[in-house]
Write an enzyme that holds these catalytic residues in place. Structure first.
Site, PDB file in Angstrom:
ATOM      1  N   HIS A  21     -21.232  71.851  18.303  1.00  0.00           N
ATOM      2  CA  HIS A  21     -22.366  72.625  18.814  1.00  0.00           C
ATOM      3  C   HIS A  21     -22.067  73.108  20.232  1.00  0.00           C
ATOM      4  CE1 HIS A  21     -26.732  73.468  19.617  1.00  0.00           C
ATOM      5  NE2 HIS A  21     -26.336  73.194  20.861  1.00  0.00           N
ATOM      6  N   GLU A  22     -21.602  72.194  21.072  1.00  0.00           N
ATOM      7  CA  GLU A  22     -21.313  72.555  22.458  1.00  0.00           C
ATOM      8  C   GLU A  22     -20.120  73.501  22.559  1.00  0.00           C
ATOM      9  OE1 GLU A  22     -23.480  72.000  24.536  1.00  0.00           O
ATOM     10  OE2 GLU A  22     -24.635  70.481  23.471  1.00  0.00           O
ATOM     11  N   HIS A  25     -21.179  76.978  22.407  1.00  0.00           N
ATOM     12  CA  HIS A  25     -21.589  77.556  23.696  1.00  0.00           C
ATOM     13  C   HIS A  25     -20.372  77.810  24.595  1.00  0.00           C
ATOM     14  CE1 HIS A  25     -25.776  76.951  22.851  1.00  0.00           C
ATOM     15  NE2 HIS A  25     -25.703  75.633  22.864  1.00  0.00           N
TER      16      HIS A  25
END
Length: 437
Positions: A21-22, A25
């Protein structure tokens, strides 16, 4: 020991989901030139870290999330706007947060601040994390349904009731009549080949034949121990609860189960994993997505129900569980002692759990409130809309949206999330939901 192994497998899977998920980003942020000082999985004390090309990558002690620190998340105040101060002369929380964000921007690095990105690029960066969870859920769903299969009813009998109880679910008593299936001599393990005049390929064929056959005696052909046998079954009319497509009881306006009189035999099917075509994956993902959205939209009322179950005698809502409850599910999947619950079934259930968690992360992170990703997405959309309106009207660029002014609401959202986590953890301990009943 198996229970602990199951929990550890879930923790590793969840940490990998958070890490990816990170990365969702991190990668676009770096691609667009944003300065990224930290990429961390977990919170609290740093257990390990390494700095590569200006970014510190690390693992922290508490595996309860993760973050990517982007420089310049809050833009400077607009020209001419006075800095907000408290009565004692100190800066307000909003101004303190703005100042802290701007302190990380070194001389000549203004172009690397997040707030200087265009609205479309901000959307790519902030949607990268949730979209990564959606991709994880989709890939895992595809692996599960095409490689392992989905649990479906088969035409093989799993259990034969010995009586027709006065109330569904009650134990048999000497006063209860014998169940038609037991009287006919049906046994667990019998594979139903024909029911009356109907050929049987699935359990749905058995159910339809019983429902449409009334109470007349019918010949039933089964395969037992490799041989075909014919038994004669006489269904009995009895009042049974009505269930929906998911097997849940249908309730009337007063909350009481709806019942109907229908032919009853007293047999139940086995389950087995049946592989599905890859073309089924989009619809399965869509159904999971819409179901998760429904849970999120009704979350306040569901949390009230959870509180009533945790502190009172109300029945627990199985649709909402916390980290403790999910860990319990994983432990039970790994430790159930059953010869019919093999490694394949355990693996499918564990993957299904990770699929649901990633879909929950995708949907929940899209809620348009800070500090969730959806809050930044909403800010970027508003910023883009303002710029387009200004351009059409021939006015100057209004600049980036000042998300720092939303910090008071952000603190309220954080307090709600912490309270929700504590409530669910308490409910999962004092009134848990278990897969094994």
């Amino acid at each position: 020991m198996d229970f602990v192994i199951g929990v550890l497998i879930l923790v590793v899977g969840l940490l990998l989901s958070i890490a990816l998920h990170e990365i969702g980003h991190l990668v676009p942020a770096k691609k667009f030139g944003v300065k990224v000082p930290q990429y961390m999985v977990g919170f609290g004390k740093t257990l390990w870290s390494r700095t590569v090309r200006g970014t510190e990558y690390g693992i922290k002690a508490l595996p309860l999330g993760g973050y990517v620190r982007l420089v310049g998340m809050y833009p400077p105040a607009r020209a001419g706007r006075r800095r907000q101060v408290r009565g004692d002369g100190r800066l307000t929380l909003v101004e303190e947060a703005r100042a802290a964000a701007l302190e990380e921007i070194g001389p000549g690095e203004e172009h690397r601040a997040f707030y200087n990105l265009s609205a479309p690029r901000k959307l790519v960066v902030m949607l990268g994390g949730p979209v990564m969870n959606l991709l994880i859920a989709t890939v895992l769903m595809a692996v599960m349904v095409t490689g392992l299969g989905l649990a479906q009813h088969t035409s093989t009998i799993a259990n034969v009731q010995q009586c027709v109880p006065a109330e569904p679910g009650q134990e048999c008593t000497p006063a209860d009549p014998a169940a038609p299936g037991a009287v006919a001599g049906l046994r667990p393990g019998d594979q139903v080949l024909r029911w009356g005049s109907a050929e049987v390929e699935s359990w749905e064929d058995v159910s339809a034949a019983i429902a449409g056959g009334g109470t007349g005696t019918v010949p039933v052909v089964v395969e037992r121990d490799g041989e075909r046998r014919t038994v004669r079954v006489t269904p009995q009319l009895t009042e049974r609860p009505v269930v929906d497509d998911e097997g849940a009881p249908v309730l009337d306006a007063d909350g009481d189960p709806v019942t109907e009189t229908r032919p009853y035999v007293g047999i139940g099917p086995t389950f087995e994993l049946v592989r599905q075509p890859l073309t089924d994956v989009p619809s399965l993902v869509w159904n999971l997505f819409t179901g998760t959205v429904e849970v999120v939209l009704t979350l306040p009322q569901r949390l009230v129900d959870v509180a009533e179950a945790a502190f009172g005698t109300a029945e627990r809502d199985p649709g909402v569980v916390g980290v403790v409850g999910v860990g319990r599910f994983a432990g039970e999947i790994a430790s159930v002692d059953s010869t019919q619950y093999r490694l394949t079934e355990r693996s499918a259930d564990m993957i299904s759990l990770l699929v649901s968690l990633n879909m929950a992360l995708f949907v929940f992170n899209l809620v348009p409130l800070l500090p969730l990703d959806g809050g930044h997405v909403a800010g970027a959309l508003w910023e883009g809309a303002r710029r387009q309106v200004a351009r059409l009207r021939g006015r100057a660029d209004p600049g980036p949206v000042d998300t720092a002014r939303m910090l008071p609401l952000t603190y309220v959202v954080v307090a709600f999330m912490v309270g929700m986590s504590l409530l669910l953890a308490y409910a999962d301990i004092v009134n848990p939901i278990t897969l094994t009943g």
